[in-house]
Design a protein around this motif. Sequence first.
Motif, mmCIF file in Angstrom:
data_model
loop_
_atom_site.group_PDB
_atom_site.id
_atom_site.type_symbol
_atom_site.label_atom_id
_atom_site.label_comp_id
_atom_site.label_asym_id
_atom_site.label_seq_id
_atom_site.Cartn_x
_atom_site.Cartn_y
_atom_site.Cartn_z
ATOM 1 N N ILE A 1 0.840 -1.191 0.000
ATOM 2 C CA ILE A 1 0.000 0.000 0.000
ATOM 3 C C ILE A 1 0.881 1.249 0.000
ATOM 4 O O ILE A 1 1.825 1.344 0.792
ATOM 5 C CB ILE A 1 -0.888 0.058 1.269
ATOM 6 C CG1 ILE A 1 -1.444 -1.314 1.631
ATOM 7 C CG2 ILE A 1 -1.980 1.117 1.112
ATOM 8 C CD1 ILE A 1 -2.332 -1.939 0.637
ATOM 9 N N GLY A 2 0.557 2.174 -0.867
ATOM 10 C CA GLY A 2 1.288 3.443 -0.892
ATOM 11 C C GLY A 2 2.511 3.423 -1.791
ATOM 12 O O GLY A 2 3.107 4.458 -2.042
ATOM 13 N N TYR B 1 -8.524 -0.663 5.564
ATOM 14 C CA TYR B 1 -9.646 -1.461 5.048
ATOM 15 C C TYR B 1 -9.656 -1.443 3.514
ATOM 16 O O TYR B 1 -9.455 -0.386 2.920
ATOM 17 C CB TYR B 1 -10.974 -0.894 5.550
ATOM 18 C CG TYR B 1 -11.071 -0.866 7.061
ATOM 19 C CD1 TYR B 1 -11.527 -1.980 7.762
ATOM 20 C CD2 TYR B 1 -10.676 0.262 7.774
ATOM 21 C CE1 TYR B 1 -11.613 -1.965 9.151
ATOM 22 C CE2 TYR B 1 -10.749 0.290 9.164
ATOM 23 C CZ TYR B 1 -11.209 -0.820 9.844
ATOM 24 O OH TYR B 1 -11.277 -0.804 11.213
ATOM 25 N N HIS B 2 -9.878 -2.598 2.909
ATOM 26 C CA HIS B 2 -9.881 -2.642 1.447
ATOM 27 C C HIS B 2 -11.224 -3.138 0.890
ATOM 28 O O HIS B 2 -12.167 -3.363 1.658
ATOM 29 C CB HIS B 2 -8.713 -3.488 0.928
ATOM 30 C CG HIS B 2 -8.785 -4.908 1.388
ATOM 31 N ND1 HIS B 2 -9.677 -5.790 0.853
ATOM 32 C CD2 HIS B 2 -8.099 -5.587 2.346
ATOM 33 C CE1 HIS B 2 -9.527 -6.967 1.446
ATOM 34 N NE2 HIS B 2 -8.584 -6.866 2.362
ATOM 35 N N HIS B 3 -11.280 -3.319 -0.417
ATOM 36 C CA HIS B 3 -12.568 -3.482 -1.107
ATOM 37 C C HIS B 3 -12.993 -4.914 -1.408
ATOM 38 O O HIS B 3 -13.988 -5.148 -2.083
ATOM 39 C CB HIS B 3 -12.546 -2.686 -2.409
ATOM 40 C CG HIS B 3 -11.676 -3.316 -3.478
ATOM 41 N ND1 HIS B 3 -10.403 -3.758 -3.245
ATOM 42 C CD2 HIS B 3 -11.923 -3.580 -4.776
ATOM 43 C CE1 HIS B 3 -9.903 -4.263 -4.355
ATOM 44 N NE2 HIS B 3 -10.805 -4.163 -5.305
ATOM 45 N N ASN C 1 -9.033 1.352 -1.134
ATOM 46 C CA ASN C 1 -8.968 1.158 0.312
ATOM 47 C C ASN C 1 -9.058 2.483 1.046
ATOM 48 O O ASN C 1 -9.023 3.539 0.435
ATOM 49 C CB ASN C 1 -7.674 0.430 0.669
ATOM 50 C CG ASN C 1 -6.477 1.046 -0.041
ATOM 51 O OD1 ASN C 1 -6.158 2.204 0.194
ATOM 52 N ND2 ASN C 1 -5.849 0.294 -0.932
ATOM 53 N N PHE C 2 -9.161 2.400 2.362
ATOM 54 C CA PHE C 2 -9.132 3.609 3.193
ATOM 55 C C PHE C 2 -8.606 3.245 4.575
ATOM 56 O O PHE C 2 -8.549 2.070 4.954
ATOM 57 C CB PHE C 2 -10.517 4.267 3.269
ATOM 58 C CG PHE C 2 -11.538 3.474 4.056
ATOM 59 C CD1 PHE C 2 -12.224 2.410 3.490
ATOM 60 C CD2 PHE C 2 -11.833 3.823 5.378
ATOM 61 C CE1 PHE C 2 -13.179 1.696 4.212
ATOM 62 C CE2 PHE C 2 -12.790 3.109 6.112
ATOM 63 C CZ PHE C 2 -13.455 2.050 5.518
ATOM 64 N N VAL C 3 -8.187 4.285 5.302
ATOM 65 C CA VAL C 3 -7.691 4.071 6.665
ATOM 66 C C VAL C 3 -8.661 4.758 7.615
ATOM 67 O O VAL C 3 -9.124 5.864 7.368
ATOM 68 C CB VAL C 3 -6.275 4.661 6.826
ATOM 69 C CG1 VAL C 3 -5.818 4.552 8.277
ATOM 70 C CG2 VAL C 3 -5.293 3.930 5.911
ATOM 71 N N SER D 1 -6.081 -9.491 -7.897
ATOM 72 C CA SER D 1 -6.901 -8.912 -6.835
ATOM 73 C C SER D 1 -5.969 -8.572 -5.689
ATOM 74 O O SER D 1 -5.178 -9.412 -5.266
ATOM 75 C CB SER D 1 -7.950 -9.914 -6.336
ATOM 76 O OG SER D 1 -9.011 -10.002 -7.253
ATOM 77 N N GLY D 2 -6.067 -7.352 -5.201
ATOM 78 C CA GLY D 2 -5.182 -6.973 -4.099
ATOM 79 C C GLY D 2 -5.822 -5.918 -3.235
ATOM 80 O O GLY D 2 -6.671 -5.145 -3.693
ATOM 81 N N GLY D 3 -5.416 -5.863 -1.989
ATOM 82 C CA GLY D 3 -5.954 -4.879 -1.049
ATOM 83 C C GLY D 3 -5.518 -3.470 -1.392
ATOM 84 O O GLY D 3 -6.104 -2.494 -0.921
ATOM 85 N N TYR D 4 -4.491 -3.346 -2.228
ATOM 86 C CA TYR D 4 -3.956 -2.025 -2.564
ATOM 87 C C TYR D 4 -4.854 -1.253 -3.530
ATOM 88 O O TYR D 4 -4.690 -0.067 -3.726
ATOM 89 C CB TYR D 4 -2.551 -2.157 -3.184
ATOM 90 C CG TYR D 4 -2.532 -2.932 -4.489
ATOM 91 C CD1 TYR D 4 -2.790 -2.295 -5.698
ATOM 92 C CD2 TYR D 4 -2.290 -4.303 -4.504
ATOM 93 C CE1 TYR D 4 -2.816 -3.009 -6.884
ATOM 94 C CE2 TYR D 4 -2.303 -5.023 -5.689
ATOM 95 C CZ TYR D 4 -2.569 -4.374 -6.868
ATOM 96 O OH TYR D 4 -2.592 -5.078 -8.032
#
Length: 382
Positions: A262-263, A295-297, A287-289, A281-284
């Motif tokens: 992330i980032g 938290y991801h989608h 998402n939001f903090v 598929s990835g959490g990156y």
Amino acid sequence: MNAMENRKSTTGKVIVLLAALALVAVTNACAQGTGSDLSGAQAGQGLPGSQNGNDSPGAQAGQGLPQTQVRYDLLNTAITISIYEETDDRVFDDVFNRIFGIEQAMSTTLAHSEISTIAAMAGKTPVLLSDETYAVVKAAYDISVESDGAFNLAIGPLVKLWGINTASPRVPGLTEIEIAQNMSDFGDVILSDTEKSVFLTREGMSIDLGAIAKGYAGDAAAEIIRDHGISSALLDLGGNIVTIGCKPDGTGWRIGLRNPIIGESGYIGVLTVQDKAIVTSGGYERNFVSGGRFYHHIFDGKTGYPSESGLLSVTIISDSSTEADKLSTVAFVLGLDAGMDYLLRFYEDVDAVFITEGFEIYVTPGIKDSFVITDDRFSLAG
Ligand code: ADP
Ligand code: MG
């Protein structure tokens, strides 16, 4: 013509045929790329726009210049079609119209799409669908059952509750989550193959094709491009890649695997492929903090929360982009052990790259030789 001459000419024909077959065999496989070629991909020397926002794995790194490249904003993402041979522009109109039609039918955000109509009629009446939308809903339903809900086509209420695809996502309260989770039950989706209809038994339910529609659009676009006689092209649908044939120099496409941290951006490895779809598929991706937590989608219907399976991302390599899309979501939710097990057991012809939160990379045997790690913080395990 005497018998001898006749035999000779037949033999001649057979030889010509065999030679033609050999040629087909040779042109079917892309040639091996060179080492120096690969460094282009490592350095990320793609075309302008090859790293679209934070969701493209940088598919176009080091491929050389396409003859024509067109970008569309469809399916809530940036789509780039790159054709590496002479072609007439009609192919781009045809591809646009095709994907536009898919979006109109299958979007959850357009109020009049077939999928939105199913939600509006939830608890009231079944909705008759076009053949195409029915087929995609059916594929999403089947994989939901097959994966025991790791993929869940009825996840709509949870996705909406978390607002993850909106400008204002939030962490809901426990009771809200419980209610939405209960509403996200694919057992309450009733399909009729004869009518081609879908009925959601309770008001408040909805279908979400977000984990399969982009993949389906990739197959549809590739079919159009092939029908136009094009044999060298690269499609990037918001990070879902479809490759057609070989690069113009006859070598395979080198697809950068997006850095899943992330980032960060860039690639962490390169896959060399031909005629394959590559979907991650990835959490990156979205998402939001909140409250110091991330938290991801991609949701786990069994918890009501974003899935926490210990993975940063899963990439699927398959002949079909629809299949790659649905399986990347399944494997991401299942996690390394169960996901790998599932793929090896049910999808022999599919390959995968799993990246864990510990920066370990696990690949299926089929791609051991065509995958190279380019970021030394990551290592090949297993
Ligand atoms: P992306 O859309 O970023 O390429 P995916 O293919 O994994 O990634 O799809 C994620 C999208 O699918 C989410 O934005 C959401 O709309 C929907 N979704 C989330 N969790 C699930 C799930 N467990 N099963 C099916 N669809 C899901
Ligand atoms: Mg998917």
